[in-house]
Structures are given as structure tokens and as C-alpha cells.
Write an enzyme that holds these catalytic residues in place. Structure first.
Site, PDB file in Angstrom:
ATOM      1  N   GLN A  71       0.835  -1.204   0.000  1.00  0.00           N
ATOM      2  CA  GLN A  71       0.000   0.000   0.000  1.00  0.00           C
ATOM      3  C   GLN A  71       0.869   1.252   0.000  1.00  0.00           C
ATOM      4  O   GLN A  71       1.970   1.256   0.547  1.00  0.00           O
ATOM      5  CB  GLN A  71      -0.903   0.000   1.227  1.00  0.00           C
ATOM      6  CG  GLN A  71      -1.967  -1.091   1.208  1.00  0.00           C
ATOM      7  CD  GLN A  71      -2.623  -1.254   2.579  1.00  0.00           C
ATOM      8  OE1 GLN A  71      -3.182  -0.303   3.115  1.00  0.00           O
ATOM      9  NE2 GLN A  71      -2.548  -2.451   3.133  1.00  0.00           N
TER      10      GLN A  71
HETATM   11  N1  LIG Z   1      -6.726 -13.975 -10.534  1.00  0.00           N
HETATM   12  C1  LIG Z   1      -5.696 -13.933  -9.685  1.00  0.00           C
HETATM   13  N2  LIG Z   1      -5.880 -13.370  -8.498  1.00  0.00           N
HETATM   14  C2  LIG Z   1      -4.824 -13.333  -7.669  1.00  0.00           C
HETATM   15  C3  LIG Z   1      -3.566 -13.877  -8.013  1.00  0.00           C
HETATM   16  N3  LIG Z   1      -2.721 -13.685  -6.961  1.00  0.00           N
HETATM   17  C4  LIG Z   1      -3.442 -13.059  -6.017  1.00  0.00           C
HETATM   18  N4  LIG Z   1      -4.704 -12.848  -6.412  1.00  0.00           N
HETATM   19  C5  LIG Z   1      -5.775 -12.175  -5.654  1.00  0.00           C
HETATM   20  O1  LIG Z   1      -5.444 -10.806  -5.595  1.00  0.00           O
HETATM   21  C6  LIG Z   1      -5.806 -10.261  -4.313  1.00  0.00           C
HETATM   22  C7  LIG Z   1      -4.610  -9.637  -3.657  1.00  0.00           C
HETATM   23  O2  LIG Z   1      -3.662 -10.637  -3.340  1.00  0.00           O
HETATM   24  P1  LIG Z   1      -2.566 -10.443  -2.194  1.00  0.00           P
HETATM   25  O3  LIG Z   1      -1.725 -11.672  -2.210  1.00  0.00           O
HETATM   26  O4  LIG Z   1      -3.196 -10.054  -0.910  1.00  0.00           O
HETATM   27  O5  LIG Z   1      -1.759  -9.193  -2.773  1.00  0.00           O
HETATM   28  P2  LIG Z   1      -0.532  -8.431  -2.076  1.00  0.00           P
HETATM   29  O6  LIG Z   1       0.425  -8.111  -3.165  1.00  0.00           O
HETATM   30  O7  LIG Z   1       0.000  -9.216  -0.943  1.00  0.00           O
HETATM   31  O8  LIG Z   1      -1.195  -7.087  -1.565  1.00  0.00           O
HETATM   32  P3  LIG Z   1      -0.680  -6.117  -0.360  1.00  0.00           P
HETATM   33  O9  LIG Z   1      -0.487  -6.959   0.848  1.00  0.00           O
HETATM   34  O10 LIG Z   1      -1.755  -5.107  -0.169  1.00  0.00           O
HETATM   35  O11 LIG Z   1       0.594  -5.476  -0.847  1.00  0.00           O
HETATM   36  C8  LIG Z   1      -6.385 -11.426  -3.508  1.00  0.00           C
HETATM   37  O12 LIG Z   1      -7.785 -11.358  -3.600  1.00  0.00           O
HETATM   38  C9  LIG Z   1      -5.860 -12.653  -4.224  1.00  0.00           C
HETATM   39  O13 LIG Z   1      -6.744 -13.741  -4.065  1.00  0.00           O
HETATM   40  C10 LIG Z   1      -3.419 -14.469  -9.300  1.00  0.00           C
HETATM   41  O14 LIG Z   1      -2.362 -14.960  -9.687  1.00  0.00           O
HETATM   42  N5  LIG Z   1      -4.525 -14.468 -10.094  1.00  0.00           N
END
Ligand SMILES: Nc1nc2c(ncn2[C@@H]2O[C@H](COP(=O)(O)OP(=O)(O)OP(=O)(O)O)[C@@H](O)[C@H]2O)c(=O)[nH]1
Ligand SMILES: [Mg+2]
Length: 91
Positions: A71
Site C-alpha cells: 500500500q
Molecule cells: N486472478 C488472480 N488473483 C490473484 C492472483 N494472486 C493473487 N490474487 C488475488 O489478488 C488479491 C490480492 O492478493 P494479495 O496476495 O493479498 O496481494 P498483495 O500483493 O499481498 O497485496 P498487499 O499486501 O496489499 O501489498 C487477492 O484477492 C488474491 O486472491 C493471481 O495470480 N490471479
């Protein structure tokens, strides 16, 4: 660290331990990737307010994986996690 340096480090490091840093904007899927690496359920992943660390054993290597929240308000802190990082993965 480049690939050659990683290989040199592994040769001189009988523990075969590496620090991997996951960086990327919010919602990029970093925590999901971290959990997948650790064979954990990814059905309920929530935004990361700080950071998560998991140690994963893979092919005789211990990967210490750092997953930093993406974020906007957290991005100024990314720079604090670079030190001693062997592999940077951006998503
Ligand atoms: N379709 C799809 N959705 C994904 C994929 N990887 C993650 N998501 C979805 O994207 C959303 C965010 O995923 P996170 O893993 O929380 O992302 P993050 O990068 O850790 O986000 P922050 O912690 O806010 O930095 C979630 O709802 C996941 O289920 C992917 O490869 N494909
Ligand atoms: Mg996250």
C-alpha cells in the site's frame, strides 16, 4: 544480487540459506505467492499492513521469504528491507 553472485554465495555457504524479498504494489499477489510457496491455503488473503516472513525449504535450500505490504503508505519503508537481500522478486 546477480545470478553469478548467488551461485558464489551458495558455494561458500554450506547452510544454503538465501534471503528473498517480494516487492510490488498492493493487490499484486505477493502474499498469495508467499502462501503458495509454503503450501498454505490462499482462499482468505488480506492486505498486508506490515510484512510477513516465511522460511521455505526447497531442493535442499532454505529460502527466507520476506513479503512487504504494497500500500502507498507503506512504500516509504520498502528501502529498509533491501539490506542482505540475495534475491529480489517484484510483482
Ligand atoms: N486472478 C488472480 N488473483 C490473484 C492472483 N494472486 C493473487 N490474487 C488475488 O489478488 C488479491 C490480492 O492478493 P494479495 O496476495 O493479498 O496481494 P498483495 O500483493 O499481498 O497485496 P498487499 O499486501 O496489499 O501489498 C487477492 O484477492 C488474491 O486472491 C493471481 O495470480 N490471479
Ligand atoms: Mg500482502
Amino acid at each position: 544480487m546477480g545470478l553469478l553472485n548467488i551461485l558464489k554465495k551458495l558455494r561458500s555457504n554450506p547452510e544454503k540459506e538465501l534471503r528473498l524479498l517480494l516487492l510490488g504494489l498492493d493487490n499484486a499477489g505477493k502474499t498469495t505467492l508467499l502462501k503458495q510457496l509454503a503450501s498454505e491455503d490462499v482462499a482468505h488473503v488480506t492486505p498486508t499492513a506490515g510484512f510477513n516472513i516465511k522460511s521455505v525449504l526447497s531442493n535442499g535450500f532454505k529460502l527466507n521469504v520476506w513479503d512487504i505490504g504494497g500500500q502507498r503508505k507503506i512504500r516509504p519503508y520498502w528501502r529498509n528491507y533491501f539490506e542482505n537481500t540475495d534475491i529480489l522478486v517484484s510483482r
